[in-house]
Design a protein around this motif. Sequence first.
Motif, PDB file in Angstrom:
ATOM      1  N   GLU A 150       0.855  -1.317  -0.034  1.00 41.54           N
ATOM      2  CA  GLU A 150      -0.138   0.168   0.045  1.00 41.54           C
ATOM      3  C   GLU A 150       1.028   1.479  -0.477  1.00 41.54           C
ATOM      4  OE1 GLU A 150      -2.956  -0.552   3.360  1.00 41.54           O
ATOM      5  OE2 GLU A 150      -3.823  -1.810   2.449  1.00 41.54           O
ATOM      6  N   THR A 151       2.083   1.510  -0.503  1.00 48.99           N
ATOM      7  CA  THR A 151       3.158   2.212  -0.422  1.00 48.99           C
ATOM      8  C   THR A 151       3.498   2.516  -1.744  1.00 48.99           C
ATOM      9  OG1 THR A 151       3.808   1.199   2.087  1.00 48.99           O
ATOM     10  CG2 THR A 151       4.809   3.397   0.909  1.00 48.99           C
ATOM     11  N   THR A 152       3.352   3.953  -1.436  1.00 51.63           N
ATOM     12  CA  THR A 152       3.849   4.113  -3.500  1.00 51.63           C
ATOM     13  C   THR A 152       4.882   5.188  -2.839  1.00 51.63           C
ATOM     14  OG1 THR A 152       1.841   4.128  -4.367  1.00 51.63           O
ATOM     15  CG2 THR A 152       3.360   5.122  -5.400  1.00 51.63           C
ATOM     16  N   LEU A 153       6.121   4.550  -3.851  1.00 54.45           N
ATOM     17  CA  LEU A 153       7.464   6.511  -3.703  1.00 54.45           C
ATOM     18  C   LEU A 153       7.316   6.441  -5.114  1.00 54.45           C
ATOM     19  CD1 LEU A 153       9.585   7.064  -2.189  1.00 54.45           C
ATOM     20  CD2 LEU A 153      11.403   4.612  -2.901  1.00 54.45           C
ATOM     21  N   THR A 154       7.145   8.070  -4.823  1.00 56.24           N
ATOM     22  CA  THR A 154       8.027   8.477  -6.519  1.00 56.24           C
ATOM     23  C   THR A 154       9.183   9.107  -6.077  1.00 56.24           C
ATOM     24  OG1 THR A 154       7.019  11.105  -5.466  1.00 56.24           O
ATOM     25  CG2 THR A 154       4.958   9.309  -6.471  1.00 56.24           C
ATOM     26  N   ASP A 155       9.009   9.314  -7.747  1.00 51.36           N
ATOM     27  CA  ASP A 155      10.862  10.138  -8.010  1.00 51.36           C
ATOM     28  C   ASP A 155      10.556  10.512  -9.279  1.00 51.36           C
ATOM     29  OD1 ASP A 155      13.455  10.719  -8.485  1.00 51.36           O
ATOM     30  OD2 ASP A 155      13.906   8.641  -8.089  1.00 51.36           O
ATOM     31  N   GLN A 156      11.651  11.617  -9.800  1.00 47.10           N
ATOM     32  CA  GLN A 156      11.320  12.499 -11.342  1.00 47.10           C
ATOM     33  C   GLN A 156      12.281  12.083 -11.664  1.00 47.10           C
ATOM     34  OE1 GLN A 156      11.422  13.869  -7.542  1.00 47.10           O
ATOM     35  NE2 GLN A 156       8.855  13.305  -7.816  1.00 47.10           N
ATOM     36  N   ILE A 157      12.900  11.096 -12.866  1.00 50.72           N
ATOM     37  CA  ILE A 157      13.486  10.425 -13.695  1.00 50.72           C
ATOM     38  C   ILE A 157      13.469  10.742 -14.979  1.00 50.72           C
ATOM     39  CG2 ILE A 157      14.157   7.951 -14.400  1.00 50.72           C
ATOM     40  CD1 ILE A 157      13.475   7.214 -11.724  1.00 50.72           C
ATOM     41  N   GLY A 158      14.337  11.408 -15.248  1.00 42.67           N
ATOM     42  CA  GLY A 158      14.716  11.438 -17.075  1.00 42.67           C
ATOM     43  C   GLY A 158      15.468  10.093 -17.669  1.00 42.67           C
ATOM     44  N   PHE A 159      15.400  10.802 -18.963  1.00 44.22           N
ATOM     45  CA  PHE A 159      15.410   8.287 -19.494  1.00 44.22           C
ATOM     46  C   PHE A 159      16.807   9.353 -20.594  1.00 44.22           C
ATOM     47  CE2 PHE A 159      11.710   7.986 -17.545  1.00 44.22           C
ATOM     48  CZ  PHE A 159      12.040   6.780 -17.113  1.00 44.22           C
ATOM     49  N   ARG A 160      18.094   8.954 -21.443  1.00 45.06           N
ATOM     50  CA  ARG A 160      18.837   9.283 -21.589  1.00 45.06           C
ATOM     51  C   ARG A 160      20.162   8.530 -22.746  1.00 45.06           C
ATOM     52  NH1 ARG A 160      21.952   8.089 -19.015  1.00 45.06           N
ATOM     53  NH2 ARG A 160      22.550   9.069 -16.953  1.00 45.06           N
ATOM     54  N   LYS A 161      20.216   8.622 -23.408  1.00 45.56           N
ATOM     55  CA  LYS A 161      21.663   7.327 -23.397  1.00 45.56           C
ATOM     56  C   LYS A 161      22.740   7.739 -24.038  1.00 45.56           C
ATOM     57  CE  LYS A 161      23.214   2.833 -25.889  1.00 45.56           C
ATOM     58  NZ  LYS A 161      22.357   1.987 -27.056  1.00 45.56           N
ATOM     59  N   VAL A 162      24.125   7.514 -23.175  1.00 48.51           N
ATOM     60  CA  VAL A 162      25.441   8.376 -23.205  1.00 48.51           C
ATOM     61  C   VAL A 162      26.548   7.239 -23.811  1.00 48.51           C
ATOM     62  CG1 VAL A 162      25.852   8.310 -20.663  1.00 48.51           C
ATOM     63  CG2 VAL A 162      27.135   9.495 -22.091  1.00 48.51           C
ATOM     64  N   GLU A 163      26.490   7.001 -24.277  1.00 50.28           N
ATOM     65  CA  GLU A 163      28.004   6.170 -25.122  1.00 50.28           C
ATOM     66  C   GLU A 163      28.858   7.524 -25.574  1.00 50.28           C
ATOM     67  OE1 GLU A 163      25.559   3.722 -27.747  1.00 50.28           O
ATOM     68  OE2 GLU A 163      24.516   5.605 -28.397  1.00 50.28           O
ATOM     69  N   VAL A 164      30.141   5.913 -25.824  1.00 51.18           N
ATOM     70  CA  VAL A 164      30.773   6.428 -26.910  1.00 51.18           C
ATOM     71  C   VAL A 164      30.721   6.109 -28.031  1.00 51.18           C
ATOM     72  CG1 VAL A 164      33.316   6.350 -26.631  1.00 51.18           C
ATOM     73  CG2 VAL A 164      33.211   6.861 -25.196  1.00 51.18           C
ATOM     74  N   SER A 165      30.892   6.341 -29.016  1.00 50.58           N
ATOM     75  CA  SER A 165      31.300   5.609 -31.171  1.00 50.58           C
ATOM     76  C   SER A 165      32.911   6.540 -31.381  1.00 50.58           C
ATOM     77  CB  SER A 165      29.966   5.675 -31.438  1.00 50.58           C
ATOM     78  OG  SER A 165      29.925   5.632 -32.955  1.00 50.58           O
ATOM     79  N   GLY A 166      33.957   5.740 -31.584  1.00 48.37           N
ATOM     80  CA  GLY A 166      34.941   5.817 -31.892  1.00 48.37           C
ATOM     81  C   GLY A 166      35.437   7.037 -31.182  1.00 48.37           C
ATOM     82  N   LYS A 167      35.255   7.730 -31.145  1.00 48.44           N
ATOM     83  CA  LYS A 167      36.221   9.259 -31.095  1.00 48.44           C
ATOM     84  C   LYS A 167      34.996  10.232 -30.952  1.00 48.44           C
ATOM     85  CE  LYS A 167      40.116   9.197 -34.174  1.00 48.44           C
ATOM     86  NZ  LYS A 167      40.730  10.251 -35.218  1.00 48.44           N
ATOM     87  N   GLU A 168      33.542  10.350 -30.540  1.00 44.99           N
ATOM     88  CA  GLU A 168      32.936  10.675 -30.182  1.00 44.99           C
ATOM     89  C   GLU A 168      31.765  10.515 -28.800  1.00 44.99           C
ATOM     90  OE1 GLU A 168      30.371  10.915 -33.913  1.00 44.99           O
ATOM     91  OE2 GLU A 168      31.766  11.985 -34.686  1.00 44.99           O
ATOM     92  N   VAL A 169      31.379  10.951 -28.241  1.00 44.75           N
ATOM     93  CA  VAL A 169      29.893  10.867 -27.454  1.00 44.75           C
ATOM     94  C   VAL A 169      29.248  11.276 -27.690  1.00 44.75           C
ATOM     95  CG1 VAL A 169      29.590  11.753 -24.770  1.00 44.75           C
ATOM     96  CG2 VAL A 169      32.213  11.720 -25.090  1.00 44.75           C
ATOM     97  N   LEU A 170      28.198  10.485 -27.815  1.00 46.39           N
ATOM     98  CA  LEU A 170      26.738  10.632 -28.056  1.00 46.39           C
ATOM     99  C   LEU A 170      25.573  10.430 -26.929  1.00 46.39           C
ATOM    100  CD1 LEU A 170      26.936   7.924 -31.199  1.00 46.39           C
ATOM    101  CD2 LEU A 170      27.592  10.526 -31.267  1.00 46.39           C
ATOM    102  N   LEU A 171      25.407  11.570 -27.208  1.00 45.41           N
ATOM    103  CA  LEU A 171      23.794  12.252 -25.539  1.00 45.41           C
ATOM    104  C   LEU A 171      22.696  11.488 -27.198  1.00 45.41           C
ATOM    105  CD1 LEU A 171      22.666  11.946 -23.306  1.00 45.41           C
ATOM    106  CD2 LEU A 171      22.397  14.836 -23.537  1.00 45.41           C
TER     107      LEU A 171
END
Length: 615
Positions: free
Chosen positions: A299-320
Amino acid sequence: MMFRKLFTVGLLLIAFSGFAQEDLIINTQNREQISLNGTWHYIIDPYETGFYNYRYKEKGEKDAEAYWNNPNPHQKTDRKEHGYSDKYSIEVPGDWNSQDDVFKYYEGTVWYQREFDKPELAKNEHVFLYFGAVNYEAHIYLNGKKLGMHKGGFTPFNFEMPSDLLQEKGNFLVVKVDNKRHKDEIPTLNTDWWNYGGITRDVKLVITQQNFIQQYALQLDQDQDIEKSIKRKKFKLSGHIKLNVSSEEKVTIEIPEIGLKEKIDISDSKASFSFDAKKIELWSPENPKLYEVEFTLGETTLTDQIGFRKVEVSGKEVLLNGKEIFMRGISLHEEVAPEIRRANSMDDANKLFGWVKDLNANMVRLAHYPHNEYMTRAADELGILVWSEIPVYWTIDFENKKVLGKAQKQLEEMIVRDQNKASIIIWSVGNETPLSDARNDFMKQLVMDAKKMDSTRLISAALEVRYNRGTNFIDDPLGEYTDIVSVNEYLGWYGDLPGAKENSKWETKYNKPLFFSETGAGAKSGFHADKETRWSEEFQEWYYEETLKMMEQMPDNFMGLSPWILVDFRSPKRNNPKYQEGWNRKGLIDNEGNKKKAFFTLKKYYEEKEKEYQD
């Protein structure tokens, strides 16, 4: 998705203290809580008389003066040689150095004390005592009994308060705080920032059910092709959940805004999961979208504020989110310079990030330790990328396995607390650590630990550089294991003059993105002269002009910088009586909030970079 089991060094903690610290409760801001912030009493105890007997051994509960707990005599013959008084009061959260001149340079033990009444509890509810951070070593006592201890000045911890120990009225809470520096601690003896002591972050009672969600992670699954997911408007989310006790339960995860509702089966207190979600707006600096997420157990609900994104390295670049980014960064300390104190509130976070926004930066390096949670929550809301770091700094004892255990523990506490913050894209395991076989093994282990704990972010550290007149070569062995190559660069401030940057070239052994985690020069705000006069604003401006010209000649793996530093900060190492007076003057803003000339030089460069990457 495989469950990412968090690395734990609890046995090491037991070995240090005799008390096992409990697993961290995350997202305390959105749980039922009672603040213990406010006015506390204190006793300065440089000889640690309240902790050790005259043989310098830790006192036990049977000693007549067992620690400095309740000083009230039970009968007239009792001997009490300590006491708490309104005359000696201190505010929590807050460092002690800024609250009274007697504390300015003090390093040692201070006893904190306050009373509180037992909160009203429903059946099967439990109470935890939570500290956002205490610098550096904390021993916690309730009504004369020791709850436990914690080491680490910048990460949170909590203890359950036994029901048979809680009184209805006047619970006597005592915290022994010790900020002395030691060779075998993290950080070690030598740092270039002020060693603010005290209970520097929020203290609260957290009220929970007998069985509750203690930790969780929810993010975009890293295995998906993000460009395809964007085109299809269908994403895979994944993560894990940990309850506080072993049980078989169901947890419901809901994101009402997109109509998502998933039930997760819990086995033996934990579960890993993955499921599809439609119509998600991805988080980015341009669109810092946060979703209200609900986690329900019983009966207990916990809320949070969350964003969704992907960060990664592709070769010599950082991609968001599949697009190349250039990190227009700036470094900063957790300090409110005009008030000469630790930052500890959302107002403080908004003040610092207001300056970051004025600079047109999209990224911050939170140096050289995990900052308070208001900072990372504000970064989520404002769309500011974050590099978060543990204080493995300069010359720690790399050959000591117990020191490695302390670093691992702080790394775990940093990651567990902030694993749901979309803004954090880099975990850093250290800064400017000198090369040796022992150092390489130590740092490699931290990189591997971080990757095991969280595969959704990049791992880095400020690496070492081989400087030469002409070409500077980056071949620090740790660069083989980090996701990006990050270095600190001060040519023109330490050695030569800024004009020497004109012919300075950079190469790296590793085919990875290159990031300059520091660069900068000191200037006394308001001191003006020709550009070759050190400490003048014109010298600092010249330094930045030459640095930015050099950055434009970087190899094609160059993907950003975070100059040192946003604001002047306190440091006992900086003692020029005319220009420093105990301040590191590399700030683009002075300790009174005035912007120096170099601020506008960097701002212009960042405006141009923003337009370049928009085009």
